[in-house]
Write a protein that holds these residues in place. Structure first.
Motif, short mmCIF file in Angstrom:
data_model
loop_
_atom_site.label_atom_id
_atom_site.label_comp_id
_atom_site.label_asym_id
_atom_site.label_seq_id
_atom_site.Cartn_x
_atom_site.Cartn_y
_atom_site.Cartn_z
N LYS A 1 1.07 -1.00 -0.03
CA LYS A 1 -0.16 0.00 -0.12
C LYS A 1 0.99 1.23 0.08
CE LYS A 1 -4.28 -1.59 0.58
NZ LYS A 1 -5.63 -1.26 -0.14
N PHE A 2 0.84 2.15 -0.78
CA PHE A 2 1.42 3.55 -0.88
C PHE A 2 0.44 4.22 -1.68
CE2 PHE A 2 2.37 1.10 -4.52
CZ PHE A 2 2.27 2.08 -5.86
N SER A 3 0.80 5.83 -1.39
CA SER A 3 0.28 6.72 -1.85
C SER A 3 1.06 7.10 -3.33
CB SER A 3 0.30 8.33 -1.11
OG SER A 3 -0.06 9.38 -1.78
N ILE A 4 0.41 7.72 -4.27
CA ILE A 4 1.14 7.60 -5.63
C ILE A 4 1.53 9.18 -5.72
CG2 ILE A 4 -0.60 6.00 -6.58
CD1 ILE A 4 -2.07 8.55 -8.10
N ILE A 5 1.22 10.28 -5.09
CA ILE A 5 1.58 11.49 -5.25
C ILE A 5 3.15 11.62 -4.93
CG2 ILE A 5 1.68 13.95 -4.33
CD1 ILE A 5 -1.51 13.43 -3.74
N PRO A 6 3.72 11.13 -3.98
CA PRO A 6 5.34 10.96 -3.85
C PRO A 6 5.87 10.35 -4.90
CG PRO A 6 4.05 10.51 -1.38
CD PRO A 6 3.30 10.40 -2.97
N VAL A 7 5.13 9.43 -5.59
CA VAL A 7 5.90 8.64 -6.59
C VAL A 7 6.01 9.65 -7.74
CG1 VAL A 7 5.69 6.85 -8.04
CG2 VAL A 7 5.22 6.45 -5.68
N ILE A 8 4.89 10.18 -8.04
CA ILE A 8 4.84 11.57 -9.08
C ILE A 8 5.73 12.13 -8.99
CG2 ILE A 8 3.35 12.98 -10.23
CD1 ILE A 8 0.96 11.02 -9.81
N VAL A 9 6.11 13.08 -7.88
CA VAL A 9 6.80 13.99 -7.56
C VAL A 9 8.12 13.50 -7.68
CG1 VAL A 9 7.93 15.53 -5.80
CG2 VAL A 9 5.41 15.33 -5.96
N GLU A 10 8.63 12.25 -7.32
CA GLU A 10 9.99 11.38 -7.48
C GLU A 10 10.40 11.53 -8.96
OE1 GLU A 10 12.34 7.35 -6.36
OE2 GLU A 10 10.34 7.97 -5.40
#
Length: 647
Positions: free
Chosen positions: A499-508
């Motif tokens: 389970k994880f949030s996609i916002i930090p992934v997009i920013v990365e």
């Protein structure tokens, strides 16, 4: 005296109308109606006699004994009932030859029927006789004087216009029964009966009649409703579907003290019962006609067997697919279509259908007349009698020879494809491994030189080494993509869900592609639903999906263009949309986007570099998450990629 059961069992006798009466169907009557049919038996114009066979030595018929006779027998033969019942034929008629004992014995013991015109109980008088077996060991005969036939024919012709004149109630009931068993439709049967009731029952108190059945109404001539009437329900399969109404011209006499009324009420009740059975018979005939039409036109086999496996019915398709004609197989045993190897399988299926009431899609090998075998798909159902006892089995048969061949061909092709894919994957893995070893050295030593650990480099050296280092990394990424594609195709890649949030992934990912954005002057924006919950996915592979799609969008965007990403909830999935305003994709190329190594511009002078692995690999990674991916594009107007992943 003849019993009701014996008379019912003898009901199969059919005699023509000018000399003997039709007693077929008498076994449908029971209860109080038996009295009426005993009267019919007594008033039959043809002689009727019931006998039992007397066995002699070696269990061979040697004589026969009279059990019962009707009044017509007494009149034609000239002997009273008391003079013959209980006595043997040779006692009464010693001139009877042994051939007649032998003939009647065969009828009583085998159940076969016979008809002949030269049987004589009185010298010089011939009789037209029908003999039959009502119960094993007994035989019955009906006969009339042939000399009277022509006379009777003339009388019947004269009475044709007035068929009900001088009829008793039993004779009228018999006539009604005969009419409704020879009409082509429900409507014509009801119409004839309703007219016969008021004109033929010969009771002055009856004025008219009406039959109401479902939404149909049939009226007799001069129909007029009066307050005095008698109504009998018409039952079909135990359910009331209509009624027959008889209207009177005067007040009804007391039923108990009016015997003539009791008789006509009984007759109306019998007629209503006949009508119900008539409807049931017509409905069955209709169903059978529909079934036969469907069965005859079906391209699969249909058969009906009794519980012993005897073939009672089969359609043309069933016989043809086995290489037989219908005449060859009717009455045969179902096992004739199987070789010995299939018998245990058939026994298993028989037990299964009896236990469960049916089975479907069971594959069995059938045998043709010439001995060749073919695969067939079998369905079977138990057919139950009214007492819920199994009586027959229905069988539906599909010849799956062609589909079996196609299936085998597909299996062979799939095996070859799997073998080719396995070989390809092994080849790619080996080549990639052999390339990776020297490539790691090239990238590593280039990085050392660029760091100045081996001395200072001039500008030209720095530029060349930077190219070596960059292209080495690009080649490493290509090799990694090839390895991942081959491992996914070989089924060796599994997703590790978390389970994880996609916002930090997009920013990365935005930070990692920032250099490419700045180099082309492409603006980037993202719009993620703040209510979007954590998603359950393989985080590394999710990054790979988004990175590949954003890199593609930037690569094919024009200078100063824009790329944006949107994420929102759609049911139980997250819907990710990546848009660019770049060159777009020609319509004819859209179906090939996911083909491995496919590129829109396959020439060596193409403007955009790449291996053609990106979208194909991305699609496989999305499928690994049980998600969906599709592309919308128009040449010159940009591209939109949609990705749906379970939350």
């Amino acid at each position: 005296m003849i019993s009701k059961g014996e008379f019912e069992r003898s009901a199969c006798v059919m005699v023509n109308s000018n000399d003997q009466m039709d007693v077929e169907g008498i076994n449908t009557v029971n209860g109080d109606d038996w009295g009426i049919y005993r009267q019919l038996f007594n008033e039959m114009p043809c002689a009727y006699a019931l006998h039992e066979i007397i066995m002699g030595e070696n269990n061979v018929p040697c004589d026969y004994r009279f059990l019962d006779v009707n009044p017509a027998f007494e009149n034609i033969v000239g002997l009273s009932r008391d003079e013959v019942v209980g006595k043997s034929a040779l006692e009464i008629f010693p001139h009877i030859g042994s051939c007649w004992v032998e003939r009647f014995g065969k009828i009583a013991l085998t159940g076969q029927s016979a008809q002949f015109d030269n049987y004589s109980l009185k010298d010089g008088v011939a009789h037209k006789v029908k003999a039959f077996c009502p119960v094993p060991g007994n035989f019955a005969v009906t006969f009339s004087d042939l000399a009277e036939s022509k006379c009777m024919t003339g009388i019947m012709q004269k009475q044709y216009q007035y068929p009900f004149s001088n009829m008793t109630g039993a004779q009228f009931l018999h006539y009604v029964f005969k009419v409704i068993n020879n009409v082509p439709s429900l409507e014509s049967g009801f119409l004839q009966v309703v007219k016969m009731v008021s004109s033929g029952m010969q009771y002055p108190s009856i004025a008219c009649s009406r039959i109401i059945f479902d939404d149909l109404v049939f009226l007799s001539d001069n129909f007029e409703i009066s307050q005095c009437k008698y109504v009998a329900d018409i039952l079909v399969d135990g359910v009331v579907h209509g009624r027959i109404e008889v209207y009177y011209t005067e007040e009804l006499p007391d039923v108990v003290n009016g015997p003539f009324l009791k008789e006509e009420v009984d007759l109306v009740d019998c007629i209503s019962d006949y009508l119900g059975r008539f409807v049931e018979r017509m409905l069955v005939a209709k169903d059978l006609s529909i079934f036969k039409t469907i069965s005859d036109k079906a391209n699969y086999g249909i058969a009906v067997l009794d519980m012993k496996g005897t073939l009672l019915y089969l359609n043309e398709a069933f016989a043809t697919m086995h290489g037989y004609s219908l005449e060859d197989v009717l009455g045969g045993h179902f096992l004739m279509f199987y070789n010995e190897e299939q018998v245990p399988r058939l026994k298993y299926l028989r037990d299964k259908v009896l236990d469960e009431g049916h089975f479907k899609q069971e594959c069995v090998w059938h045998m043709r007349k010439n001995g060749s075998i073919f695969p067939a798909m079998l369905d079977s159902h138990v057919i139950f009698e009214g007492d819920n006892m199994p009586s027959h089995l229905s069988v539906m048969l599909h010849d799956i020879s062609e589909s079996k061949k196609a299936e085998d061909t597909l299996k062979r092709a799939k095996a070859l494809e799997d073998a080719a894919n396995c070989s390809k994957s092994e080849f790619l893995a080996n080549v990639s491994h052999e390339l990776r070893t020297p490539l790691n050295s090239i990238i590593g030593f280039s990085e050392i030189l660029l760091d100045g650990r081996c001395g200072t480099l001039n500008d030209v050296q720095q530029k060349y080494l930077q190219n070596v280092f960059q292209n080495g990394n690009n080649l490493s990424e290509i090799i990694n993509d090839i390895l991942e594609v081959s491992m996914i195709e070989a089924g060796k890649v599994e997703a590790s869900f978390e389970k994880f949030s996609i916002i930090p992934v997009i920013v990365e990912i935005k930070d990692s592609i920032m250099h490419s954005l700045l180099k082309k002057g492409v603006s980037f924006s993202y719009d993620v639903d703040p209510e979007l919950p954590l998603i359950n996915a393989d985080k590394a592979k999710f990054k790979h999906i988004i990175y590949n799609l954003l890199s593609n969008a930037i690569k094919f965007s024009s200078e100063g263009g824009s790329v944006d990403i949107e994420a929102k909830i759609l049911g139980w999935m997250v819907h990710i949309i990546i848009r660019d305003d770049g060159i777009g994709i020609p319509k004819e190329q859209l179906p090939h986007l996911y083909d491995t190594f496919y590129q829109g511009d396959g020439s060596t002078k193409r403007l955009y570099s790449g291996t053609g692995l990106g979208l194909g690999l991305t699609k496989k990674l999305v499928s690994l998450h049980e998600g969906q991916m599709w592309v919308e594009s128009e040449q010159g107007k940009g591209t939109t990629v949609h990705v749906m992943l379970p939350i």
